[in-house]
Enzyme design. Structure first.
Site, mmCIF file in Angstrom:
data_model
loop_
_atom_site.group_PDB
_atom_site.id
_atom_site.type_symbol
_atom_site.label_atom_id
_atom_site.label_comp_id
_atom_site.label_asym_id
_atom_site.label_seq_id
_atom_site.Cartn_x
_atom_site.Cartn_y
_atom_site.Cartn_z
ATOM 1 N N TYR A 1 -1.656 -0.889 10.527
ATOM 2 C CA TYR A 1 -1.826 -1.565 9.231
ATOM 3 C C TYR A 1 -0.687 -1.140 8.293
ATOM 4 O O TYR A 1 -0.062 -1.967 7.621
ATOM 5 C CB TYR A 1 -3.199 -1.201 8.673
ATOM 6 C CG TYR A 1 -3.406 -1.380 7.194
ATOM 7 C CD1 TYR A 1 -3.808 -2.606 6.670
ATOM 8 C CD2 TYR A 1 -3.228 -0.309 6.307
ATOM 9 C CE1 TYR A 1 -4.032 -2.757 5.300
ATOM 10 C CE2 TYR A 1 -3.443 -0.458 4.946
ATOM 11 C CZ TYR A 1 -3.846 -1.677 4.444
ATOM 12 O OH TYR A 1 -4.055 -1.819 3.095
ATOM 13 N N LYS B 1 2.351 -2.985 6.131
ATOM 14 C CA LYS B 1 2.558 -2.805 4.683
ATOM 15 C C LYS B 1 4.006 -2.365 4.391
ATOM 16 O O LYS B 1 4.585 -2.737 3.375
ATOM 17 C CB LYS B 1 1.545 -1.799 4.125
ATOM 18 C CG LYS B 1 0.108 -2.328 4.141
ATOM 19 C CD LYS B 1 -0.033 -3.594 3.294
ATOM 20 C CE LYS B 1 -1.463 -4.034 3.122
ATOM 21 N NZ LYS B 1 -1.602 -5.221 2.262
ATOM 22 N N SER C 1 0.874 -1.187 0.000
ATOM 23 C CA SER C 1 0.000 0.000 0.000
ATOM 24 C C SER C 1 0.903 1.227 0.000
ATOM 25 O O SER C 1 2.016 1.179 0.549
ATOM 26 C CB SER C 1 -0.859 0.019 1.275
ATOM 27 O OG SER C 1 -1.503 1.278 1.407
HETATM 28 N N1 LIG Z 1 -8.764 -0.723 -1.376
HETATM 29 C C1 LIG Z 1 -7.760 0.100 -1.151
HETATM 30 O O1 LIG Z 1 -7.896 1.330 -1.177
HETATM 31 C C2 LIG Z 1 -6.377 -0.465 -0.894
HETATM 32 C C3 LIG Z 1 -5.307 0.432 -0.858
HETATM 33 C C4 LIG Z 1 -4.037 -0.060 -0.639
HETATM 34 C C5 LIG Z 1 -3.836 -1.421 -0.454
HETATM 35 N N2 LIG Z 1 -4.906 -2.270 -0.491
HETATM 36 C C6 LIG Z 1 -4.635 -3.690 -0.303
HETATM 37 O O2 LIG Z 1 -5.250 -4.421 -1.348
HETATM 38 C C7 LIG Z 1 -5.524 -5.748 -0.898
HETATM 39 C C8 LIG Z 1 -6.955 -6.123 -1.217
HETATM 40 O O3 LIG Z 1 -7.824 -5.224 -0.573
HETATM 41 P P1 LIG Z 1 -9.288 -4.901 -1.118
HETATM 42 O O4 LIG Z 1 -9.442 -3.446 -0.996
HETATM 43 O O5 LIG Z 1 -9.528 -5.560 -2.424
HETATM 44 O O6 LIG Z 1 -10.181 -5.600 0.025
HETATM 45 P P2 LIG Z 1 -11.610 -6.323 -0.017
HETATM 46 O O7 LIG Z 1 -12.430 -5.849 -1.136
HETATM 47 O O8 LIG Z 1 -12.144 -6.201 1.366
HETATM 48 O O9 LIG Z 1 -11.224 -7.852 -0.290
HETATM 49 C C9 LIG Z 1 -10.452 -8.534 0.642
HETATM 50 C C10 LIG Z 1 -10.304 -9.980 0.221
HETATM 51 O O10 LIG Z 1 -9.446 -10.635 1.134
HETATM 52 C C11 LIG Z 1 -10.130 -11.732 1.746
HETATM 53 N N3 LIG Z 1 -9.631 -11.863 3.108
HETATM 54 C C12 LIG Z 1 -9.770 -11.000 4.133
HETATM 55 N N4 LIG Z 1 -9.156 -11.477 5.223
HETATM 56 C C13 LIG Z 1 -8.624 -12.676 4.868
HETATM 57 C C14 LIG Z 1 -7.886 -13.674 5.565
HETATM 58 N N5 LIG Z 1 -7.566 -13.540 6.853
HETATM 59 N N6 LIG Z 1 -7.516 -14.776 4.891
HETATM 60 C C15 LIG Z 1 -7.840 -14.937 3.598
HETATM 61 N N7 LIG Z 1 -8.528 -14.035 2.886
HETATM 62 C C16 LIG Z 1 -8.922 -12.918 3.530
HETATM 63 C C17 LIG Z 1 -11.611 -11.395 1.620
HETATM 64 O O11 LIG Z 1 -12.450 -12.541 1.608
HETATM 65 P P3 LIG Z 1 -12.959 -13.278 2.960
HETATM 66 O O12 LIG Z 1 -13.422 -12.182 3.876
HETATM 67 O O13 LIG Z 1 -14.035 -14.196 2.516
HETATM 68 O O14 LIG Z 1 -11.780 -14.021 3.508
HETATM 69 C C18 LIG Z 1 -11.619 -10.741 0.242
HETATM 70 O O15 LIG Z 1 -11.566 -11.724 -0.767
HETATM 71 C C19 LIG Z 1 -5.169 -5.766 0.591
HETATM 72 O O16 LIG Z 1 -3.846 -6.258 0.735
HETATM 73 C C20 LIG Z 1 -5.202 -4.295 0.973
HETATM 74 O O17 LIG Z 1 -4.381 -4.033 2.074
HETATM 75 C C21 LIG Z 1 -6.177 -1.828 -0.690
#
Ligand SMILES: NC(=O)c1ccc[n+]([C@@H]2O[C@H](COP(=O)([O-])OP(=O)(O)OC[C@H]3O[C@@H](n4cnc5c(N)ncnc54)[C@H](OP(=O)(O)O)[C@@H]3O)[C@@H](O)[C@H]2O)c1
Length: 255
Positions: free
Chosen positions: A157, A161, A144
């Site tokens: 968090y 990262k 991130s």
């Molecule tokens: N969205 C943003 O703005 C943003 C910015 C920077 C970085 N990121 C990073 O991008 C990545 C994806 O985030 P996202 O925004 O796409 O989130 P999201 O839409 O909430 O999706 C998260 C995914 O991870 C799974 N998950 C959550 N906890 C888990 C665990 N303990 N074990 C296995 N699977 C798990 C969830 O499914 P289940 O709940 O069914 O397990 C879901 O498939 C993360 O690493 C996040 O830190 C996101």
């Protein structure tokens, strides 16, 4: 530029929605066989159905990203189903605490480290031992831009990262030349995870970003496809910010 992944097999963690699902879609469109993984079987089944009919086959396996035994089991299931493993995308992460970092309790802090940091290490170890050690591979870790500098509300968090960024560079060094290891550092992306950060004031947030919009999951999916493909065959240890220019804003300092 070779972005095709025909004959390759990938695992994407956190693939039932959001960024992980978008990455899985891009890889399957490019011909890879893709194993989707996250915790909830019903959501995985739905995601796999959504990706059915793309160039590469898609399957799913439920696993908690912070549990090394479940990582090994998912990798074994992938080898059994597809016969190989060439690409690992560590995308799953959690953030149980929002607020000043000093107010996080120990259980929340440990859970964040367990999934976001130890989880990434555990999947890399298991994939290397089961497959990459024999024939090489490519790893992309989803970090991130918060891992690059301070932000309000999500400090611990972001510490995990920052660890993912350092882990990526360390592994790139240790696993070369057989395995390439890179990280993506997304800015604010339109997903469930980040909803509280963009939904209430999207127009205002977008105005602060040089490219004038928040990210879409496909923006990250396309960057991940590039990094795991042969088009990036001389790239390892890189941390690519995919953030609409957010980290390129003037610092606001006096210099
Ligand atoms: N969205 C943003 O703005 C943003 C910015 C920077 C970085 N990121 C990073 O991008 C990545 C994806 O985030 P996202 O925004 O796409 O989130 P999201 O839409 O909430 O999706 C998260 C995914 O991870 C799974 N998950 C959550 N906890 C888990 C665990 N303990 N074990 C296995 N699977 C798990 C969830 O499914 P289940 O709940 O069914 O397990 C879901 O498939 C993360 O690493 C996040 O830190 C996101």
């Amino acid at each position: 530029m070779d972005l095709r992944l025909d004959g390759k097999t990938a695992i994407v963690t956190g693939a039932s929605r959001g960024i992980g699902l978008a990455i899985a879609r891009r890889l399957a469109e490019a011909g890879a066989q893709v194993m989707l993984s996250s915790r909830k079987p019903a959501a995985l089944e739905e995601a796999a159905a959504e990706l059915a009919g793309l160039d590469g086959d898609v399957a799913w396996y439920a696993a908690h990203a912070g549990d090394p035994d479940q990582a090994s089991a998912c990798i074994a299931a992938t080898l059994e189903r597809f016969g190989s493993l060439d690409i690992l995308v560590n995308n799953a992460a959690t953030n149980p605490h929002f607020g000043p970092m000093l107010e996080i309790d120990r259980a929340q802090a440990m859970k964040t480290v367990e999934v976001n940091q130890l989880g990434v290490l555990g999947w890399c170890q298991a994939a290397y031992r089961a497959a990459f050690e024999q024939h090489g591979g490519a790893i992309v870790n989803i970090a991130s831009i918060g891992g690059l500098g301070p932000e309000p509300g999500i400090g611990w968090y972001n510490v995990t990262k920052a660890a993912v960024i350092h882990l990526t560079r360390q592994l790139a060094f240790e696993l070369a030349p057989g395995v390439r290891v890179n990280a993506l550092a997304p800015g604010l992306v339109r997903t469930h995870f980040a909803r509280a950060l963009w939904e209430p004031h999207e127009a205002g947030v977008s105005a602060q970003i040089p490219l004038r919009r928040i990210g879409e999951p496909d923006d990250i999916g396309s960057a991940a496809l590039f990094l795991v493909s042969d088009a990036a065959s001389w790239i390892t240890g890189a941390v690519l910010a995919v953030d609409g220019g957010a980290t390129s804003r003037p610092s606001g300092g006096v210099g």
